[in-house]
Design an enzyme around this catalytic site. Structure first.
Site: not given
Ligand code: NAD
Length: 503
Positions: A223, A240
Site C-alpha cells: 500500500g 485499506e
Molecule cells: P498484499 O499486499 O500482498 O496483496 C494485495 C493485492 O495487491 C493483491 O491483489 C496483489 O496481487 C496486489 N499487488 C501486489 N503487488 C502489487 C503492486 N506492485 N502493485 C499493485 N498491486 C500489487 O496483501 P495480502 O497478503 O493479499 O492481504 C493481506 C493484507 O491485507 C493484510 O495486511 C490485511 O490486514 C490487509 N487487508 C486490509 C483490509 C482493510 O480493510 N484495511 C482488508 C483486507 C485485508
C-alpha cells in the site's frame, strides 16, 4: 474472453488439491480491457443514477439466489469456514441493497449566494477517469462489492484486479455481474476483470493515468508503494491496509461477553481478517480469571475442514502463512513471551489424510511483556498476545502506541469510560467499539483505519463521495456581474462595495 498471460493453478488451502486453472491477463489484455471500459463510459455516466441502482439491485438479487454455492466457493478457495464464506457473500448482498438506496440520494447541496441573482449548488458527477480496484485474498468478494456497488451507482466504469490466489471467486462474481449488465441492455465492460500478478497487472493499473481512483486493499508494505505511485501522478488512492487491533478488558467488564468476543476476534477466519484481534490488554484484577476462561474456550475450538459444520478454525490461505506463524511464535518467545495456548502447526488426519496437506496451525495465545517488539507488527496468523495493564489509561496508551490504526474494542460497564474511549483522548483507530469485538463490521458505517492502515473509508456513511467528482456551480440568472467579496474591478465607485466589473 481468453487471456494471453501465464496460467495459474488455484489450490484448496485445506487439502493442497488443485481446484482450477486460471488464464491470467497479459499487458495487452489489460489494455484491451481499459479500451472497452472507456468505450462504455459515457453511456453509463449518462444513465440516470436510479436506473444504475436498479442494475445493482438485480446484481444483489442474483447473488442472493446463488448465495450458498458462492459461499462454498469462497470457503474452498480462500479457506474460511463455510458460515463465514456465506456471511461474506451476504455482505456483498447487503452493500448492493445499500447502493440501491444511495442511487436515489446522491444529493448535492444548495448554498446561499452572497451575490444578488445568483444560485450556488454542488453537483456530484461520475469520475472523469476509471476506477481500479485491487483486493487482498482474505475477503475475496466483499471488498470488491464494497467498492463496485457504490462506484456503479455513482456512474463509473470499474476494473478489478483480485488477489492471484482467489481468482476463481473473482471470475464467478464478475460473470454474474456482467450477465446482469448484458441482460439489462448495458455494456458488460462497465465492470471488467483482469486476473494477474500484482507486479504486472496491479503495477500497470496503479501507474495508469486513466485510473483516476485506485482503491487498494492489502498489506501496508504494498500500500505504501501504491500510495506513492498514485500520488506521483495526482490520482486518488483509497487505501485499506494492515491492522494491529487491540481489545481492552477493564475490571468492570462483562467477562462472558468479553471472552466470547476475544475468541471470535482472534480465531475467526484463522486470524486472517484485517480486523482480527492481535493484542489483548487485561486489567490486573481480571487477568487470571480471563486467561482461565480463554484457555477453556480455546480448548473447544475444532480445527479442520472449513466445509465441515463442526469446524471453527480452517487453514491459513497460503503455505507461507505456516512459516510466518512459526517465526512469529519464535520471536515472541525470544522476547520473553510464554505460550499459554497452542503454538504449533497442526496436521490433520481427517478426510483420509487429505488435511495433512493443508496449511493448518493451532490458534495461539502468548503472554508477552508490554515492551515486546512483536506487539508492533501485524502477523496475519491466529496468534493473540496478552498483556497485563494496571488501568484503562495504560490500555488506551498501549492501544494507540502502534503505527496501525484500524479496529479497537473496550469492554466496560462504565459510561464514563465509554465516552473517554470514543472521544478525543480515547482510541485513535477508525473503528472504536464498546462491548463488541474488533472484527465483524456492518456495511452501514464507513469502514477503514488511520495511520499506516491508510486513512481510507469504504462501504457505508458518505464513503460514496470518493467515487464522484464534486462540481461547485454558480449560476448567474441576473443582468449584472457582481464580484464576490464586493470587489470593484475597474469600474464603479472608489470605496468598492458595488462589486461591478467594467463592461
Ligand atoms: P498484499 O499486499 O500482498 O496483496 C494485495 C493485492 O495487491 C493483491 O491483489 C496483489 O496481487 C496486489 N499487488 C501486489 N503487488 C502489487 C503492486 N506492485 N502493485 C499493485 N498491486 C500489487 O496483501 P495480502 O497478503 O493479499 O492481504 C493481506 C493484507 O491485507 C493484510 O495486511 C490485511 O490486514 C490487509 N487487508 C486490509 C483490509 C482493510 O480493510 N484495511 C482488508 C483486507 C485485508
Amino acid at each position: 474472453m481468453s487471456m494471453a498471460g501465464p496460467k495459474h493453478t488455484q489450490i484448496n488451502p485445506a487439502t493442497g488439491e488443485v481446484i482450477g486453472t486460471v488464464e491470467f491477463g497479459s499487458g495487452d489484455d489489460y489494455e484491451r480491457a481499459v479500451k472497452a471500459m472507456l468505450a462504455a463510459k459515457e453511456k453509463w455516466a449518462l444513465t440516470p443514477a436510479p436506473v444504475r441502482g436498479e442494475v445493482v439491485r438485480q446484481i444483489g438479487q442474483r447473488i442472493r439466489e446463488k448465495q450458498h454455492a458462492l459461499g462454498a466457493l469462497v470457503s474452498a478457495e480462500m479457506g474460511k469456514i463455510l458460515p463465514e464464506g456465506i456471511g461474506e457473500v451476504q455482505e456483498a448482498v447487503d452493500i448492493c441493497d445499500f447502493a440501491v438506496g444511495l442511487s436515489r440520494t446522491l444529493n448535492g447541496s444548495v448554498i446561499p449566494s452572497e451575490r444578488p441573482g445568483h444560485f450556488m449548488m454542488e453537483r456530484w458527477n461520475p469520475l472523469q477517469g476509471c476506477v481500479g480496484i485491487i483486493s487482498a485474498f482474505n475477503f475475496p468478494c466483499a471488498v470488491y462489492f464494497w467498492n463496485v456497488a457504490l462506484s456503479l451507482v455513482c456512474g463509473n466504469v470499474n476494473l478489478w484486479k483480485p488477489a492471484e490466489t482467489t481468482s476463481l471467486v473473482a471470475i464467478a462474481f464478475v460473470k454474474l455481474v456482467q450477465d446482469v449488465l448484458k441482460e439489462s441492455g448495458h455494456d458488460p465492460a462497465v465492470a471488467t476483470l483482469v486476473c494477474g500478478h500484482g507486479k504486472e497487472i496491479g503495477e500497470a493499473l496503479i501507474q495508469d493515468p486513466r485510473m483516476e481512483l485506485v482503491s487498494f486493499t492489502g498489506s501496508t508494505a504494498v500500500g505504501r508503494h501504491v500510495n506513492q505511485v498514485v500520488a506521483g501522478r495526482f490520482g486518488r488512492a483509497l487505501l485499506e491496509l494492515g491492522g494491529n487491533n487491540a481489545m481492552i478488558i477493564d475490571r468492570d467488564a462483562d467477562l462472558d461477553l468479553a471472552v466470547r468476543a476475544a475468541l471470535f476476534g482472534a480465531v475467526g477466519t484463522a486470524g486472517q481478517r484485517c480486523t482480527s484481534l492481535r493484542r489483548l490488554f487485561l486489567h490486573a484484577d481480571v487477568y487470571e480469571e480471563v486467561l482461565g476462561r480463554l484457555k477453556q474456550a480455546y480448548a473447544s475450538v475444532k480445527i479442520g475442514d472449513p466445509l465441515d459444520s463442526q469446524t471453527l478454525c480452517g487453514p491459513l490461505h497460503r503455505p507461507e502463512g505456516v512459516k510466518l506463524f512459526t517465526t512469529t511464535v519464535a520471536k515472541a518467545l525470544e522476547e520473553g513471551g510464554k505460550v499459554l495456548v497452542g503454538g504449533q502447526p497442526w496436521h490433520g488426519v481427517e478426510k483420509g489424510g487429505m488435511l495433512s496437506h493443508g496449511n493448518f496451525v493451532q490458534p495461539t495465545v502468548v503472554e508477552v511483556p508490554a515492551t515486546a517488539k512483536v506487539l508492533e507488527e501485524e502477523a496475519f496468523v491466529p496468534v493473540m498476545y496478552v498483556v497485563k495493564i494496571k488501568d484503562l489509561q495504560e490500555g488506551v496508551k498501549m492501544n494507540n502506541s502502534v503505527r496501525q490504526g484500524l479496529s479497537s474494542a473496550l469492554f466496560t460497564s462504565s459510561p464514563t469510560s465509554v465516552f473517554e474511549w470514543t472521544g478525543p483522548t480515547g482510541s485513535d483507530c477508525g473503528i472504536v467499539n464498546v462491548n463488541i469485538g474488533t472484527s465483524g463490521a456492518e456495511i452501514g458505517g464507513a469502514f477503514g483505519g488511520n495511520k499506516e492502515t491508510g486513512w481510507g473509508r469504504e462501504s457505508g456513511s458518505d464513503a460514496w463521495k470518493q467515487y464522484m467528482r464534486r462540481s461547485t456551480c454558480t449560476i448567474n440568472h441576473s443582468k449584472e456581474l457582481p464580484l464576490a467579496q464586493g470587489i470593484n474591478f475597474g469600474g464603479g465607485n472608489e470605496n468598492g462595495g458595488e462589486g461591478k466589473i467594467m463592461d
